[in-house]
Write a protein that holds these residues in place. Sequence first.
Motif, PDB file in Angstrom:
ATOM      1  N   LYS A  95       0.806  -1.233   0.000  1.00 47.57           N
ATOM      2  CA  LYS A  95       0.000   0.000   0.000  1.00 47.57           C
ATOM      3  C   LYS A  95       0.838   1.283   0.000  1.00 47.57           C
ATOM      4  O   LYS A  95       0.454   2.267  -0.637  1.00 47.57           O
ATOM      5  N   ALA A 132       0.595   4.028  -2.876  1.00 44.00           N
ATOM      6  CA  ALA A 132       0.216   5.423  -2.611  1.00 44.00           C
ATOM      7  C   ALA A 132       1.180   6.380  -3.316  1.00 44.00           C
ATOM      8  O   ALA A 132       0.781   7.400  -3.883  1.00 44.00           O
ATOM      9  N   TYR A 191      -4.522  13.735  -2.555  1.00 42.56           N
ATOM     10  CA  TYR A 191      -5.184  13.837  -1.252  1.00 42.56           C
ATOM     11  C   TYR A 191      -5.674  12.480  -0.760  1.00 42.56           C
ATOM     12  O   TYR A 191      -5.967  11.593  -1.547  1.00 42.56           O
ATOM     13  N   GLY A 192      -5.751  12.365   0.583  1.00 36.05           N
ATOM     14  CA  GLY A 192      -6.264  11.133   1.184  1.00 36.05           C
ATOM     15  C   GLY A 192      -5.177  10.417   1.971  1.00 36.05           C
ATOM     16  O   GLY A 192      -3.989  10.755   1.890  1.00 36.05           O
ATOM     17  N   SER A 193      -5.611   9.420   2.735  1.00 40.05           N
ATOM     18  CA  SER A 193      -4.658   8.618   3.507  1.00 40.05           C
ATOM     19  C   SER A 193      -3.912   7.682   2.560  1.00 40.05           C
ATOM     20  O   SER A 193      -4.267   7.555   1.380  1.00 40.05           O
ATOM     21  N   GLU A 198      -4.028   4.491   2.570  1.00 38.24           N
ATOM     22  CA  GLU A 198      -4.974   3.463   2.096  1.00 38.24           C
ATOM     23  C   GLU A 198      -5.862   4.002   0.979  1.00 38.24           C
ATOM     24  O   GLU A 198      -6.097   3.330  -0.027  1.00 38.24           O
ATOM     25  N   GLU A 199      -6.360   5.225   1.196  1.00 36.72           N
ATOM     26  CA  GLU A 199      -7.271   5.796   0.186  1.00 36.72           C
ATOM     27  C   GLU A 199      -6.555   5.993  -1.155  1.00 36.72           C
ATOM     28  O   GLU A 199      -7.086   5.671  -2.215  1.00 36.72           O
ATOM     29  N   LYS A 200      -5.339   6.524  -1.073  1.00 43.48           N
ATOM     30  CA  LYS A 200      -4.594   6.739  -2.326  1.00 43.48           C
ATOM     31  C   LYS A 200      -4.294   5.406  -3.003  1.00 43.48           C
ATOM     32  O   LYS A 200      -4.413   5.275  -4.226  1.00 43.48           O
ATOM     33  N   LYS A 204      -5.921   2.602  -2.816  1.00 41.00           N
ATOM     34  CA  LYS A 204      -7.140   2.027  -3.420  1.00 41.00           C
ATOM     35  C   LYS A 204      -7.485   2.748  -4.722  1.00 41.00           C
ATOM     36  O   LYS A 204      -7.866   2.120  -5.713  1.00 41.00           O
ATOM     37  N   LYS A 205      -7.340   4.079  -4.696  1.00 39.46           N
ATOM     38  CA  LYS A 205      -7.616   4.822  -5.927  1.00 39.46           C
ATOM     39  C   LYS A 205      -6.652   4.414  -7.028  1.00 39.46           C
ATOM     40  O   LYS A 205      -7.022   4.346  -8.208  1.00 39.46           O
ATOM     41  N   ASP A 240      -8.029   1.451  -8.697  1.00 34.93           N
ATOM     42  CA  ASP A 240      -9.190   1.797  -9.540  1.00 34.93           C
ATOM     43  C   ASP A 240      -8.760   2.514 -10.823  1.00 34.93           C
ATOM     44  O   ASP A 240      -9.236   2.202 -11.912  1.00 34.93           O
TER      45      ASP A 240
END
Length: 402
Positions: free
Chosen positions: A310, A314, A325-327, A329-331, A333-334, A337
Amino acid sequence: MNNFTFYNPTKIIFGRNTITSSLKQNVPKNSRILLTYGKGSIFKNGVYNQAIKGLEGNGHKIFEYGGITPNPRYKHGMEAVELIKKNDINFLLALGGGSVLDLTKFMSVASCWTKGGDPWIMYQKRTIPKYSPTGALPIADVMTIPAAGSEANCGSVVTREYPTQNRKIGLAHPLMFPKFSVLDPEITFTLPWRQTRNGIVDSFVHIIEQYVNSLSNNPIIDGFSETLLKTLIDSSYVLLKKPKDYGARANIFWASSCALNGIIRTGIYETDFVMHHLGHEITALTEADHGLTLAVLLPAVWKNQFEIKKEKLARYAENVWGIKYGSIEEKAKKAIDFTVNWLHDIKMPTNLSACGKVDPKLFPKMADQAIKYWAPVKGSKGLGQFGNLGVKECVEIYKTCE
Ligand code: NZQ
Ligand code: ZN
């Protein structure tokens, strides 16, 4: 940065109208040459005629071995070895894609194998020094598809047919570096979209398998890898609209070679290549295109190995896709996608069913075979960067692809 040795002796000749002149200059005079090629693309895109022109007048004697298939076959390699021995051939010139060049590399070492018995043992037992190649004929190539990177490395992947199940395995040995490789981007104008897309994805995943591992703290190689990835993505969108855009074809060709010429593994920790190792088992069963198997496995491996990957995902999100932007994990996951959306944009499926029929009951056997063959190359018990992927984890990855 980790310690490393970088060795790549292949001369690369790159650009428009380079085939004839570079063969004239670089093939040793008075050679007995075997031209190797596939199912006929070289006759349609002008490569054959340009090559013959480059070989004329230098005292060569020319022989030919054509009909090499994608996922090239051992039996064809052995047929060519007979031809090579019978005619005292001393130079091999591959005209075509990665499959033609990979099988030509096999011919090169198989025809110089002096230990007796079946030269396939070099591929089967690649980690045991007594089965290392004992010699090689010089090879050169005119590469016609940016994909495998074989023109810039010493690897070769060959399939052998067995009554029960085919095996697709590989060997890398310094004797198999081409003496020179000619890359004319104009020749790639004739690639059908399926092959263009396969090649872009194969090159992309070569970079990913070296870059998306633990944080390597190697700004030179991380930055270079990110530039290569962005170049492949940007150029793929250009080609969707303008398949004959020279600049985009050239960028993809050079990015593809740089992806697997060894440079982006300098100073990093371990590489991964689990997508490749599991992908070859799918192709051995169904003949699925190599690039397609990678597109199917990429999201599955990332989801399965999310915790380990991860942080690097990121960084990839930020520097390749501009996700600021984002944590973590969020980055990360994006990033998955965005990558899958891009694959779909370039008309590359990401579901296992696109590879043909693979019975899930075979997953444990496929995983076991891949592990037994590839893990010892790194001296580990499992696949992946840390050798942490055993049968259970690999089966989970295959299941995630369904
Ligand atoms: O057979 P022909 O008529 O030449 O047609 C080929 C073939 O059908 C066609 N083609 C190639 N150049 C063309 C063209 N058609 C029109 N215009 C052109 N300019 O494309 C089809 C696919 O060719 P192939 O050689 O199979 O493709 P690619 O270069 O993607 O090679 C794939 C093989 O390389 C191996 C793969 O596993 C697979 O077997 N790899 C080799 C590696 C290495 N040596 O380092 C690493 C890679 O990860 C990969 O495993
Ligand atoms: Zn590949």
